[in-house]
Design a protein around this motif. Structure first.
Motif, PDB file in Angstrom:
ATOM      1  N   VAL A   1       0.838  -1.203   0.000  1.00 57.72           N
ATOM      2  CA  VAL A   1       0.000   0.000   0.000  1.00 57.72           C
ATOM      3  C   VAL A   1       0.869   1.248   0.000  1.00 57.72           C
ATOM      4  O   VAL A   1       0.610   2.213  -0.729  1.00 57.72           O
ATOM      5  N   SER A   2       1.919   1.213   0.821  1.00 58.05           N
ATOM      6  CA  SER A   2       2.837   2.350   0.888  1.00 58.05           C
ATOM      7  C   SER A   2       3.519   2.582  -0.455  1.00 58.05           C
ATOM      8  O   SER A   2       3.647   3.727  -0.916  1.00 58.05           O
ATOM      9  N   TRP A   3       3.950   1.492  -1.077  1.00 59.04           N
ATOM     10  CA  TRP A   3       4.638   1.593  -2.370  1.00 59.04           C
ATOM     11  C   TRP A   3       3.700   2.142  -3.447  1.00 59.04           C
ATOM     12  O   TRP A   3       4.070   3.031  -4.226  1.00 59.04           O
ATOM     13  N   LYS A   4       2.454   1.657  -3.487  1.00 57.08           N
ATOM     14  CA  LYS A   4       1.489   2.110  -4.490  1.00 57.08           C
ATOM     15  C   LYS A   4       1.112   3.573  -4.280  1.00 57.08           C
ATOM     16  O   LYS A   4       0.694   4.257  -5.219  1.00 57.08           O
ATOM     17  N   ALA A   5       1.254   4.041  -3.033  1.00 56.98           N
ATOM     18  CA  ALA A   5       0.955   5.443  -2.735  1.00 56.98           C
ATOM     19  C   ALA A   5       2.137   6.352  -3.062  1.00 56.98           C
ATOM     20  O   ALA A   5       2.071   7.567  -2.837  1.00 56.98           O
ATOM     21  N   GLY A   6       3.204   5.759  -3.570  1.00 58.52           N
ATOM     22  CA  GLY A   6       4.366   6.554  -3.960  1.00 58.52           C
ATOM     23  C   GLY A   6       5.356   6.818  -2.839  1.00 58.52           C
ATOM     24  O   GLY A   6       6.279   7.624  -2.995  1.00 58.52           O
ATOM     25  N   LYS A   7       5.186   6.128  -1.734  1.00 54.69           N
ATOM     26  CA  LYS A   7       6.079   6.324  -0.597  1.00 54.69           C
ATOM     27  C   LYS A   7       7.281   5.394  -0.718  1.00 54.69           C
ATOM     28  O   LYS A   7       7.134   4.206  -1.021  1.00 54.69           O
ATOM     29  N   LYS A   8       8.453   5.904  -0.498  1.00 51.50           N
ATOM     30  CA  LYS A   8       9.656   5.089  -0.586  1.00 51.50           C
ATOM     31  C   LYS A   8       9.717   4.102   0.565  1.00 51.50           C
ATOM     32  O   LYS A   8       9.276   4.406   1.680  1.00 51.50           O
ATOM     33  N   ARG A   9      10.284   2.942   0.281  1.00 49.70           N
ATOM     34  CA  ARG A   9      10.415   1.898   1.295  1.00 49.70           C
ATOM     35  C   ARG A   9      11.120   2.435   2.541  1.00 49.70           C
ATOM     36  O   ARG A   9      10.726   2.168   3.668  1.00 49.70           O
ATOM     37  N   GLU A  10      12.186   3.203   2.327  1.00 49.39           N
ATOM     38  CA  GLU A  10      13.000   3.711   3.425  1.00 49.39           C
ATOM     39  C   GLU A  10      12.252   4.729   4.290  1.00 49.39           C
ATOM     40  O   GLU A  10      12.717   5.088   5.363  1.00 49.39           O
ATOM     41  N   GLU A  11      11.095   5.203   3.811  1.00 51.32           N
ATOM     42  CA  GLU A  11      10.309   6.166   4.583  1.00 51.32           C
ATOM     43  C   GLU A  11       9.378   5.479   5.576  1.00 51.32           C
ATOM     44  O   GLU A  11       8.798   6.124   6.450  1.00 51.32           O
ATOM     45  N   LEU A  12       9.211   4.169   5.439  1.00 52.23           N
ATOM     46  CA  LEU A  12       8.405   3.424   6.407  1.00 52.23           C
ATOM     47  C   LEU A  12       9.094   3.449   7.770  1.00 52.23           C
ATOM     48  O   LEU A  12      10.308   3.281   7.870  1.00 52.23           O
ATOM     49  N   LYS A  13       8.311   3.659   8.816  1.00 52.29           N
ATOM     50  CA  LYS A  13       8.858   3.741  10.170  1.00 52.29           C
ATOM     51  C   LYS A  13       8.214   2.686  11.064  1.00 52.29           C
ATOM     52  O   LYS A  13       7.163   2.123  10.724  1.00 52.29           O
TER      53      LYS A  13
END
Length: 315
Positions: A212-224
């Motif tokens: 979901v994060s990836w499809k929303a355009g969020k970089k993997r490294e931005e996951l906390k």
């Protein structure tokens, strides 16, 4: 005579070989004369240990920035604390092949001079060591005695439980008191002990959150950590009940193609081969399956199948 009696009691107590695994390996560990519970054998000051663990996590634990950061901070803080309020309890969550076992081995390597061969490190597999639901009370009693005896022998003992999601709740209830805020239980302090739990539970939650994060355009490294810990903490109540004994629920993210390539490169070295990045990229598309089918983004088995399949695809 006393030694023979001890072995007889262990074997006679509901198949000790089921509980302890290979009896010879277990006996060699507890009688090893060349390892002691002191600073020479266990790193307690956290200096060289912290640097070594940070380097190893960066070198071998691919794609797990959250887990690496939390593990490093938790372990360094705990090992630098001469008077912790409770034992350190870390619960690793994620699908198979994402690095949970590897992370536990890197922790052990950087604390105990003898690594996984240390007699102060104790590993249990829920499926192998506690296979029969009808014997839960026996397992529970044996495990409590085992933990009590080993922590009495060395306060800095470490206990690793794999397949935690498959462990019977009754056994979990039996070990929770050792991980809670107690100064002493029956005269024994468990505040310097370390418990690591490895579980596939939560793997789907972590994978879906990553997608979901990836499809929303969020970089993997931005996951906390906080992006996933709430869901994992809720799942933790299923395993550990209302007693909050776990210090950190640590997510292991699903691995991407780039991480599979890194795993293949490491395995090439382990096999005595010259690492070849181009070859690793080629093999990475043959050796594992990816999802979604149209994007081939996430590896389904992670790095778990690489060691057993690499020779075939190197031909």
């Amino acid at each position: 005579m006393q030694l023979a009696l001890l072995l007889f009691l262990l074997v006679g107590t509901c198949r000790a070989d089921y509980f302890f695994g290979d009896l010879k390996d277990w006996f060699d560990k507890i009688t090893a004369p060349n390892e002691y519970c002191n600073r020479e054998w266990i790193t307690l000051d956290g200096k060289g240990y912290g640097k070594g663990l940070e380097a190893d996590l960066g070198r071998y634990l691919f794609g797990q920035h959250i887990a690496s950061d939390v593990i490093l901070n938790a372990m360094t803080g705990f090992m630098n604390n001469d008077n912790p309020k409770k034992s350190l309890v870390l619960s690793f969550h994620g699908r198979a092949g994402t690095g949970k076992s590897l992370a536990s081995q890197l922790i052990v390597k950087n604390i105990f001079k003898k690594g996984m061969d240390s007699r102060f490190v104790h590993f249990f597999d829920s499926i192998i060591n506690f296979p029969h639901a009808s014997l839960v009370e026996t397992y529970k009693s044996q495990l409590q005695n085992w933990i009590r005896g080993n922590v009495t022998n060395c306060a800095h003992s470490m206990f690793i439980f794999d397949e935690m999601d498959k462990m019977h709740p009754g056994i979990i209830d039996g070990i929770k008191p050792f991980m809670d805020y107690h100064y002493k239980l029956d005269g024994v302090s468990y505040q310097k002990a370390i418990f690591l739990f490895l579980s596939n539970g939560g793997g789907e939650i972590i994978r879906e959150s990553t997608l979901v994060s990836w499809k929303a355009g969020k970089k993997r490294e931005e996951l906390k950590l906080e992006d996933l810990e709430t869901a994992l903490s809720s799942l933790g109540f299923v395993y550990y009940g209302e007693s909050i004994v776990v210090d950190f629920f640590i997510p292991f993210l699903p691995l991407e193609r780039q991480h599979i390539v890194q795993c293949i490169m490491v395995e090439m070295v382990a096999m005595g081969l010259q690492p070849d990045h181009n070859k690793a990229c080629e093999i990475s598309d043959k050796i594992v399956n990816y999802i979604p089918d149209d994007e081939r983004r996430i590896s389904v088995p992670g790095c778990k199948r690489i060691a057993g399949r690499l020779w075939h695809f190197m031909q």
